[in-house]
Design an enzyme around this catalytic site. Structure first.
Site, PDB file in Angstrom:
ATOM      1  N   GLU A 161      34.850 -41.897   4.598  1.00 13.17           N
ATOM      2  CA  GLU A 161      35.903 -41.248   5.387  1.00 13.17           C
ATOM      3  C   GLU A 161      37.254 -41.957   5.339  1.00 13.17           C
ATOM      4  OE1 GLU A 161      34.507 -40.695   9.393  1.00 13.17           O
ATOM      5  OE2 GLU A 161      33.055 -39.182   8.811  1.00 13.17           O
ATOM      6  N   GLU A 211      26.747 -37.111   6.490  1.00  8.75           N
ATOM      7  CA  GLU A 211      26.624 -37.371   7.926  1.00  8.75           C
ATOM      8  C   GLU A 211      26.716 -36.058   8.676  1.00  8.75           C
ATOM      9  OE1 GLU A 211      29.355 -40.135   9.852  1.00  8.75           O
ATOM     10  OE2 GLU A 211      29.127 -41.545   8.184  1.00  8.75           O
ATOM     11  N   TYR A 259      31.267 -32.862  11.557  1.00  9.45           N
ATOM     12  CA  TYR A 259      30.898 -32.877  12.978  1.00  9.45           C
ATOM     13  C   TYR A 259      31.341 -31.614  13.720  1.00  9.45           C
ATOM     14  CZ  TYR A 259      29.182 -37.540  12.301  1.00  9.45           C
ATOM     15  OH  TYR A 259      28.428 -38.592  11.849  1.00  9.45           O
ATOM     16  N   ASN A 289      31.089 -35.444   5.358  1.00  8.71           N
ATOM     17  CA  ASN A 289      30.647 -35.654   6.738  1.00  8.71           C
ATOM     18  C   ASN A 289      31.234 -34.551   7.602  1.00  8.71           C
ATOM     19  OD1 ASN A 289      29.542 -38.002   5.779  1.00  8.71           O
ATOM     20  ND2 ASN A 289      30.904 -39.387   6.914  1.00  8.71           N
ATOM     21  N   ARG A 311      21.027 -43.662   3.665  1.00 11.62           N
ATOM     22  CA  ARG A 311      22.409 -44.052   3.435  1.00 11.62           C
ATOM     23  C   ARG A 311      22.755 -45.169   4.414  1.00 11.62           C
ATOM     24  NH1 ARG A 311      27.762 -41.644   5.582  1.00 11.62           N
ATOM     25  NH2 ARG A 311      29.212 -42.907   4.370  1.00 11.62           N
TER      26      ARG A 311
HETATM   27  C1  FCB Z   1      31.852 -40.799  11.631  1.00 15.63           C
HETATM   28  C2  FCB Z   1      31.608 -42.220  11.160  1.00 15.63           C
HETATM   29  C3  FCB Z   1      30.320 -42.822  11.646  1.00 15.63           C
HETATM   30  C4  FCB Z   1      30.011 -42.435  13.075  1.00 15.63           C
HETATM   31  C5  FCB Z   1      30.159 -40.954  13.282  1.00 15.63           C
HETATM   32  C6  FCB Z   1      29.840 -40.497  14.680  1.00 15.63           C
HETATM   33  O1  FCB Z   1      33.212 -40.515  11.588  1.00 15.63           O
HETATM   34  O2  FCB Z   1      31.608 -42.258   9.744  1.00 15.63           O
HETATM   35  O3  FCB Z   1      30.386 -44.200  11.451  1.00 15.63           O
HETATM   36  O4  FCB Z   1      30.786 -43.181  13.927  1.00 15.63           O
HETATM   37  O5  FCB Z   1      31.453 -40.552  12.958  1.00 15.63           O
END
Ligand code: FCB
Length: 437
Positions: free
Chosen positions: A158, A341, A282, A280, A69
């Site tokens: 995003e 992500e 985190y 995505n 990607r």
């Molecule tokens: C996400 C972004 C990516 C990167 C990660 C850590 O929000 O899409 O570009 O910065 O965080």
């Protein structure tokens, strides 16, 4: 086939900002303004991927991923955001796509990863409804060249983070701090997505997705105030971007005083069927009642977990919670899901023996296991992309946060695969049966 990939974004890795007719993006402008990015770092050179992409492709081939990607820089294709295509810009991505295909790596381009042409920002950026139409025109231009070969497209990356950081808080480009007055940016991006889906389909594109940043929202306590704040946060971060796409309706925004002009037909455009939802993830977010004016919530911080170099809590089960929560909330309206992500920054240290990033290995192992458990619970997850292939320009943090499987020495551009790269390589070679479809 389950997609195992790595992810990157144009401004974060390419450099070569003035080459081959590339126009100026809002990130060029923003990064060059004093005080915007830590230590004045910019993406002018970044990982010099524009010149070293063959070496980076070699790293992926060696790693054994079957998907990549990346994002296409709009200002390389249309330097001023509209009008005729800059052929040299298209040539760069065409070469990359062809070489990926030759290496049996599925190219998954994202059309917008935050690098809006500055000329469009000068006309209001995503606050201006016309930007939606410009985005669709650009999508059509790229698809005309590449739709015959690219099997999977992502429209936006995003839109929540771009709205919140870029237009509400002002910590990302274009640096506007409008708080809730930034909400039209959500609608215009979503409309741009819907119009781009039409343009991609018209050009014969294969699968089309959008990538949303999603977070499980945890109320800080059971109090009425904290529960209401958590609901508001969930609405603004998650539902504002998933509901119109998957259900064809916005959640109730009336409590936020938001004036968003939604015209007849907009929601039908936005909710055109997709082939997948990119997610995505985190970390989860813990939310309490507001303490200051302006926003209907406070980020109370998740405590009691290990943290990354960024200070983000490491909660692998949050990914399982998120994926099963999406399946629960959207039911049959949820298309196949791709984790587009996931990854972490760590205080990596390059020694003569390499980079021994055990925390990243633990992070990835835990999150891949969370995907496995979500699949066992019935969620149709079809891909997992590590953020990121390379250490790169981490937006407002400049080069201070390293997310790569591969270490980059930004003085010499030397690439050194970290322990996590070797670990993932072994893991992919195992061909884990639980990820067969
Ligand atoms: C996400 C972004 C990516 C990167 C990660 C850590 O929000 O899409 O570009 O910065 O965080």
């Amino acid at each position: 086939m389950f997609l195992w990939g790595t992810a990157t974004a144009a401004y974060q890795i390419e450099g070569a900002v003035s080459e081959d007719g590339r126009g100026v993006s809002i990130w060029d402008t923003f990064a060059h303004e004093p005080g915007r990015v830590r230590d004045g770092h910019t993406g002018d050179v970044a990982c010099d991927h524009y010149h070293r992409w063959r070496e980076d492709l070699e790293l992926m081939t060696e790693l054994g991923v079957n998907a990549y990607r990346f994002s296409i820089a709009w200002p390389r294709i249309q330097p001023d955001g509209t009008g005729a295509a800059n052929s040299a810009g298209l040539d760069f991505y065409e070469r990359l796509v062809d070489e990926l295909l030759a290496a049996d790596i599925t190219p998954v381009p994202t059309l917008f990863h935050w690098d809006l042409p500055q000329a469009l920002e000068d006309r209001g950026g995503w606050l201006n409804r016309d930007t939606s139409g410009c985005f669709a025109e650009y999508a059509g231009v790229v698809a005309e060249r590449l739709a015959d070969r690219v099997p999977m497209w992502i429209t936006l990356n995003e839109p929540f983070v771009h709205m919140a950081f870029g237009y509400a808080m002002g910590v990302h480009a274009p640096g506007r701090a409008l708080l809730l007055d930034a909400l039209p940016v959500a609608h215009h991006q979503l409309l741009g997505h819907g119009l781009a889906v039409q343009a991609l389909r018209a050009a014969g594109a294969g699968q089309v997705l959008i990538t949303n940043n999603c977070t499980p929202v945890w109320p800080a306590s059971g109090s009425k105030e904290d529960l209401a704040a958590a609901d508001a946060y969930d609405t603004l971060h998650n539902r504002l971007f998933n509901d119109p796409i998957l259900l064809g309706a916005y959640p109730d925004l009336s409590a936020y005083g938001a004036e968003v002009e939604v015209r007849d037909g907009d929601l039908a455009t936005i909710s055109a069927p997709l082939d997948g939802l990119g997610v995505n993830y985190y970390n989860p977010t813990r939310i309490a009642a507001p303490t200051a004016d302006g926003l209907p919530f406070t980020d109370a911080g998740v405590t009691g977990y290990p943290t990354t170099a960024f200070g983000w809590p490491v909660v692998p089960d949050g990914l399982r919670e998120l994926l099963t929560g999406l399946a629960h909330r959207y039911g049959a309206a949820l298309p196949p899901v791709y984790v587009t992500e996931n990854g972490c920054s760590q205080p990596d240290e390059l020694t003569p023996a390499g980079v021994d990033d055990q925390e990243r290995i633990a992070y990835l192992d835990g999150h891949i296991d969370a995907v496995r458990r979500a699949r066992q619970e019935g969620v149709d997850v079809r891909g997992y992309f590590v953020w990121s292939l390379l250490d790169n320009f981490e937006w407002a943090e400049g080069y201070h946060q390293r997310f790569g499987l591969v270490h980059v020495d930004f003085d010499t551009q030397r690439r050194t695969p970290k322990a996590s790269y070797h670990w993932l390589k072994r893991r992919l070679a195992e061909r884990d049966d639980t990820f067969r479809r």
